[in-house]
Design a protein around this motif. Structure first.
Motif, PDB file in Angstrom:
ATOM      1  N   THR A 288      36.662  -5.528  36.838  1.00  0.00           N
ATOM      2  CA  THR A 288      36.261  -6.858  36.383  1.00  0.00           C
ATOM      3  C   THR A 288      37.400  -7.846  36.524  1.00  0.00           C
ATOM      4  OG1 THR A 288      34.768  -5.798  34.789  1.00  0.00           O
ATOM      5  CG2 THR A 288      35.235  -8.131  34.458  1.00  0.00           C
ATOM      6  N   TRP A 292      37.449 -11.203  38.881  1.00  0.00           N
ATOM      7  CA  TRP A 292      37.706 -12.509  38.273  1.00  0.00           C
ATOM      8  C   TRP A 292      38.885 -13.207  38.946  1.00  0.00           C
ATOM      9  CZ3 TRP A 292      41.691 -13.016  34.074  1.00  0.00           C
ATOM     10  CH2 TRP A 292      41.844 -14.342  33.679  1.00  0.00           C
ATOM     11  N   HIS A 302      32.422 -11.360  37.579  1.00  0.00           N
ATOM     12  CA  HIS A 302      33.439 -12.212  38.183  1.00  0.00           C
ATOM     13  C   HIS A 302      33.739 -13.462  37.357  1.00  0.00           C
ATOM     14  CE1 HIS A 302      29.618 -13.868  39.701  1.00  0.00           C
ATOM     15  NE2 HIS A 302      30.249 -15.026  39.733  1.00  0.00           N
ATOM     16  N   THR A 303      32.828 -13.841  36.454  1.00  0.00           N
ATOM     17  CA  THR A 303      33.089 -14.981  35.572  1.00  0.00           C
ATOM     18  C   THR A 303      33.392 -14.556  34.137  1.00  0.00           C
ATOM     19  OG1 THR A 303      30.725 -15.225  35.053  1.00  0.00           O
ATOM     20  CG2 THR A 303      31.567 -16.469  36.944  1.00  0.00           C
ATOM     21  N   ASP A 304      33.349 -13.261  33.872  1.00  0.00           N
ATOM     22  CA  ASP A 304      33.517 -12.763  32.501  1.00  0.00           C
ATOM     23  C   ASP A 304      34.966 -12.362  32.256  1.00  0.00           C
ATOM     24  OD1 ASP A 304      30.654 -12.779  31.543  1.00  0.00           O
ATOM     25  OD2 ASP A 304      30.456 -11.539  33.339  1.00  0.00           O
ATOM     26  N   TRP A 305      35.840 -13.365  32.314  1.00  0.00           N
ATOM     27  CA  TRP A 305      37.272 -13.147  32.125  1.00  0.00           C
ATOM     28  C   TRP A 305      37.605 -12.587  30.743  1.00  0.00           C
ATOM     29  CZ3 TRP A 305      38.853 -15.841  27.915  1.00  0.00           C
ATOM     30  CH2 TRP A 305      38.049 -16.909  27.518  1.00  0.00           C
TER      31      TRP A 305
END
Length: 461
Positions: A288, A292, A302-305
């Motif tokens: 993940t 990111w 990819h947006t779940d930092w």
């Protein structure tokens, strides 16, 4: 009943019935409910004095003591923010001062927290992946830690509520409730100050979306809850100066000195044969983080930092700050992120045989953890507690070797069941408490220090 009414009843039952997709997502929560109910029935009920973990005795006794006029941080030393004790104080009032009912309510609350945590992990992973197989696997991965399921049966533990509130904060924000998200994030910090990562996460989510209105609501909700939580400290107990000492200074001055290697070995010991799944979850978290950082829009997460950031924060705490290697409950906050990582790995497995192998391995580990370790304890007892009788085994407690010269005190569980109101601030003598007394050159019968006195002692010592 007419045919028309029968058709209506059949349609209603069909609408209430879970479809296969919903059943898969609901299974981890139903599993958690069944496991927790079993442990409550076999461990907590059926005895006038059920077994209790020592830290549960601290939380519950101090909550009860506050309802009797005790003042947190003045009459009782405690290095945590007040929300845990406000919670157990509320439970004590609901219990009418009865210690058995207070313990039972605490067990029910902790069991409910377990079910809530599992459900939130399932929902969050499903939101990220859209995979109704990976999401249940993530929820079930919360049981990789053998004691996670059984510990609630031994009483109150703040770590469960901080994880519940932290995950709830993220869930509420993603559902469009930023003010409530701020409240939940602040509550997670109220249960443990190191949970400050959760308010930062929800603030970061608002900034990521460039939603100023949501950011304002998050901050307002968090600040509003904080004011309410701290109001008794300023208005009732008048212990703000002592709170600063115990909540801020004490953790900085009494950290555990175990090496990184010792902490790593302790983690492996606590997870045992589930350790490979921890590594697997770590791979999912790393995947993940890579997506990111690389901005790879073609892969999940990819947006779940917030997933790798939260995992990194709790890993840092475990390896360098706060991990009592003799117990496993400090691993629970990080476990939630490991479970999410397992879900990420599961959704990246496109080969059906590999995914089935992962499911089979996880089921095998869960059977061993819950059925063998949790229920009958053939391998080890997840939580070391004395039997409910006799009371005489709790009249004194053994202090660590370095503090044997200190006067022995009753076990906190003895104090709890006997409903003893302490006559001194330092009445439980935890290891952290003894380290602090040694650091400021105080005795066990001394009063709790305010900020000025503590600063003077630290400067001179």
């Amino acid at each position: 009943m007419s045919r028309r009414h029968k058709d209506q009843l059949r349609d209603l039952l069909r609408s209430l019935a879970f479809n296969p997709h919903d059943r898969r997502l609901a299974f981890p929560v139903l599993f958690a409910v069944g496991v927790e109910l079993y442990f409550v029935l076999t461990i907590t009920l059926g005895s006038a004095r059920p077994p209790m973990a020592p830290d549960a005795g601290i939380f519950q006794h101090l909550g009860w003591y506050l309802t009797r006029g005790g003042r947190l941080y003045v009459d009782a030393w405690e290095p945590k923010l007040p929300l845990s004790y406000e919670t157990t104080g509320a439970l004590a009032m609901l219990a009418g001062g009865d210690m058995y009912r207070l313990h039972l309510l605490s067990v029910v609350l902790m069991s409910g927290a377990v079910c809530g945590i599992v459900g939130l992990v399932v929902i969050l992973v499903y939101d990220i992946t859209g995979d109704d197989v990976a999401a249940p696997l993530a929820g079930l991965s919360m049981f990789l830690l053998p004691g996670f399921a059984v510990r609630p049966a031994y009483g109150f533990k703040a770590k469960y509520l901080l994880v519940l509130c932290g995950l709830l904060a993220i869930y509420l924000y993603t559902r469009g409730y930023p003010a409530l998200s701020g409240v939940a994030a602040a509550a997670s910090v109220g249960y443990w100050q190191a949970a400050a990562i959760f308010p930062l996460v929800v603030v970061g989510l608002a900034i990521q979306q460039r939603d100023v209105r949501a950011l304002e609501r998050v901050v307002a909700g968090g600040l509003g809850f904080t004011v309410v939580m701290l109001a008794p400290v300023f208005l009732v107990w008048h212990s703000a100066s002592e709170m600063v000492v115990q909540v801020l200074l004490v953790p900085l001055q009494t950290e555990e000195q175990a090496s990184v290697l010792a902490r790593l070995v302790a983690g492996v010991v606590h997870f045992k044969w589930a350790s490979p799944f921890v590594l697997l979850g770590g791979l999912g978290l790393a995947h993940t983080a890579r997506c990111w950082l690389a901005g790879d829009d073609s892969d999940v997460g990819h947006t779940d930092w917030w997933i790798p950031i939260g995992a990194a924060w709790f890993a840092f705490l475990i390896f360098f700050v706060d991990f009592e290697t003799g117990g496993y409950t400090d691993l629970i906050p990080g476990l939630a992120f490991v479970a999410i990582g397992v879900g990420i790995v599961a959704t990246t497995l496109r080969d059906r045989r590999r995914r089935q192998s992962l499911v089979a391995a996880l089921v095998l580990v869960l059977v061993v953890n819950v059925a063998v370790l949790g229920s009958v304890g053939l391998v080890f007892t997840p939580v070391e507690t004395p039997g409910p009788v006799p009371m005489s085994d709790l009249e004194t407690t053994d202090l660590p070797g370095a503090y044997e010269e200190s006067e022995s005190v009753p076990d906190i569980r003895y104090i709890y069941w006997q409903q003893i109101e302490p006559s001194t601030c330092h009445y439980r003598l935890s290891v952290m408490e003894l380290r602090w007394l040694d650091r400021v050159d105080s005795t066990t019968d001394s009063r709790c220090l305010d900020f000025g006195a503590a600063r003077t002692r630290l400067a001179s010592g």
